[in-house]
Write a protein that holds these residues in place. Structure first.
Motif, PDB file in Angstrom:
ATOM      1  N   PRO A 110      26.338  79.273  27.373  1.00 50.90           N
ATOM      2  CA  PRO A 110      26.321  80.737  27.502  1.00 50.90           C
ATOM      3  C   PRO A 110      27.433  81.314  28.364  1.00 50.90           C
ATOM      4  N   HIS A 111      27.999  80.502  29.275  1.00 52.34           N
ATOM      5  CA  HIS A 111      29.028  81.006  30.176  1.00 52.34           C
ATOM      6  C   HIS A 111      30.437  80.829  29.612  1.00 52.34           C
ATOM      7  N   ARG A 112      30.540  80.251  28.411  1.00 51.25           N
ATOM      8  CA  ARG A 112      31.846  80.017  27.798  1.00 51.25           C
ATOM      9  C   ARG A 112      32.068  80.972  26.632  1.00 51.25           C
ATOM     10  N   SER A 113      33.294  81.338  26.408  1.00 51.09           N
ATOM     11  CA  SER A 113      33.650  82.186  25.269  1.00 51.09           C
ATOM     12  C   SER A 113      33.504  81.392  23.980  1.00 51.09           C
ATOM     13  N   ASN A 170      33.741  77.380  23.598  1.00 54.17           N
ATOM     14  CA  ASN A 170      32.627  76.619  23.051  1.00 54.17           C
ATOM     15  C   ASN A 170      33.099  75.699  21.934  1.00 54.17           C
ATOM     16  N   SER A 223      34.734  86.509  22.687  1.00 54.80           N
ATOM     17  CA  SER A 223      33.351  86.988  22.826  1.00 54.80           C
ATOM     18  C   SER A 223      32.472  85.931  23.478  1.00 54.80           C
ATOM     19  N   GLN A 224      31.396  86.404  24.106  1.00 56.77           N
ATOM     20  CA  GLN A 224      30.386  85.512  24.674  1.00 56.77           C
ATOM     21  C   GLN A 224      29.281  85.294  23.643  1.00 56.77           C
ATOM     22  N   PRO A 225      28.599  84.151  23.685  1.00 59.47           N
ATOM     23  CA  PRO A 225      27.534  83.884  22.714  1.00 59.47           C
ATOM     24  C   PRO A 225      26.484  84.993  22.631  1.00 59.47           C
ATOM     25  N   ARG A 226      26.149  85.613  23.747  1.00 57.36           N
ATOM     26  CA  ARG A 226      25.110  86.649  23.753  1.00 57.36           C
ATOM     27  C   ARG A 226      25.533  87.890  22.966  1.00 57.36           C
ATOM     28  N   GLN A 227      26.827  88.026  22.714  1.00 54.58           N
ATOM     29  CA  GLN A 227      27.330  89.175  21.971  1.00 54.58           C
ATOM     30  C   GLN A 227      27.311  88.953  20.460  1.00 54.58           C
ATOM     31  N   GLN A 269      26.457  82.870  15.814  1.00 53.21           N
ATOM     32  CA  GLN A 269      26.305  81.758  16.754  1.00 53.21           C
ATOM     33  C   GLN A 269      26.260  80.421  16.019  1.00 53.21           C
TER      34      GLN A 269
END
Length: 346
Positions: A122-125, A129, A163-167, A173
């Protein structure tokens, strides 16, 4: 065929969960059922004498209901789970004899895995990832980011690198997870219920993309699912598990047309047979007048159905586009209605 002719060869693989698996194994080999073994020993049979040969370049699907042993099976290939008994050869090498250094190298270079829950950091773009496995392998930053960017574009996520995974949506994903596996450029990809968490339309799109990628990549893909329609759509071969044991293994049309037992009959009763049956299975071979329309031998019945509104038969061609036979409306109707020994006649 020799061991080297297969990407993965599993022979007699059995897994029993519990403190004394060998005692439970003795009961199993004496003919006790999974339920009997659990009742007598409080041990759980995960896999029961599983033997599978998976050829190079295949999409091989293992399917079954929850608790059938699907995920247990796939985790044996990269030795996330140790078997109680049996042999596992990957590209002719005995995986079970690998020491820790060899096993670590094997996991980095020979097999990649795509998980149901995406497994993104989650902390990686997105690009970091996708590049993560390459980073673990020691690939330099510039090269790994270039390779990651290539696969991000391949799976249709250009513009999302930062982008971040949460986006991202669930489908996006999962594309990141697929790109991460492809970036490792392993010959074998393990996919454990990889699309089951996705909405139906997104899931169908991911299936289509996987099949399209496979045409150019030719990977060996071991794919786990509980969805029979998904198995029929993507598989070259299917194995059906129940209570940890293989019930039937073969081409999709073999399983649909000739189910081995009542359990598999229940699976195929409501299935879309038009998607399962390939034209090559029911075609008439020989020289016929050329037809205005033709399909390749690997086409499915659903691909030819629209032509029968105006034609009684459709030509069938080989890989070079040469007509090698035909398929008639009558043959398709017979195959879809009900399989009998004479269904391929007339």
């Amino acid at each position: 065929m020799s061991d080297n002719d297969f990407a993965i060869r599993m022979t007699g693989v059995t897994k029993i969960f519990g403190d004394d698996p060998q005692a439970a194994l003795a009961l199993l080999r004496a003919g006790k059922s999974k339920a009997d073994v659990q009742a007598e020993t409080n041990h759980v049979v995960g896999l029961d004498n599983v033997s599978l040969d998976i050829a190079r370049g295949q999409i091989f699907v293992v399917m079954g209901l929850s608790g059938s042993g699907k995920s247990t099976l796939i985790r044996h290939v990269n030795r996330l789970i140790e078997p109680t008994a049996g042999e596992i050869l990957v590209e002719g090498t005995d995986v079970l004899k690998m020491g820790l250094p060899d096993l670590r190298t094997y996991r980095r270079n020979n097999v990649a895995m795509v998980f149901q829950k995406f497994g993104l950091l989650p902390h990686r773009s997105v690009i970091d990832n996708v590049a993560y496995g390459l980073e673990v392998k020691g690939v330099g930053k510039v090269e790994r980011l270039e390779r990651a960017a290539k696969w991000i574009e391949t799976v249709g996520l250009s513009g999302y690198e930062a982008s971040q995974p949460r986006q991202l949506s669930g489908g996006q994903q999962q594309r990141v997870g697929l790109a991460r596996a492809l970036a490792l450029d392993t010959d074998i990809i393990l996919m454990d219920e990889a699309f089951s968490a996705l909405d139906p339309l997104i899931r169908s799109g991911m299936q289509d993309q996987l099949m399209e990628l496979q045409k150019s990549l030719g990977k060996t893909i071991l794919f786990i699912t509980h969805d029979f329609d998904e198995a029929l759509k993507i598989a070259d071969r299917i194995a059906v598990l129940r209570d940890g044991a293989v019930q039937q293994e073969g081409r999709p049309e073999d399983i649909v047309l000739k189910p081995a037992n009542e359990h598999i009959e229940d699976f195929v009763r409501e299935v879309n047979k038009a998607r399962a049956i390939h034209v090559r299975t029911i075609m008439e071979r020989g020289a016929f007048d050329e037809c205005q329309y033709s399909v390749p031998a690997d086409a499915r019945c659903e691909d030819v159905l629209p032509y029968f509104a105006e034609h009684q038969w459709v030509g069938v061609t080989d890989e070079d586009g040469n007509q090698i036979g035909r398929v008639t409306a009558r043959r398709v109707i017979k195959a879809l209605a009900r399989y009998t020994p004479g269904a391929n006649e007339g």
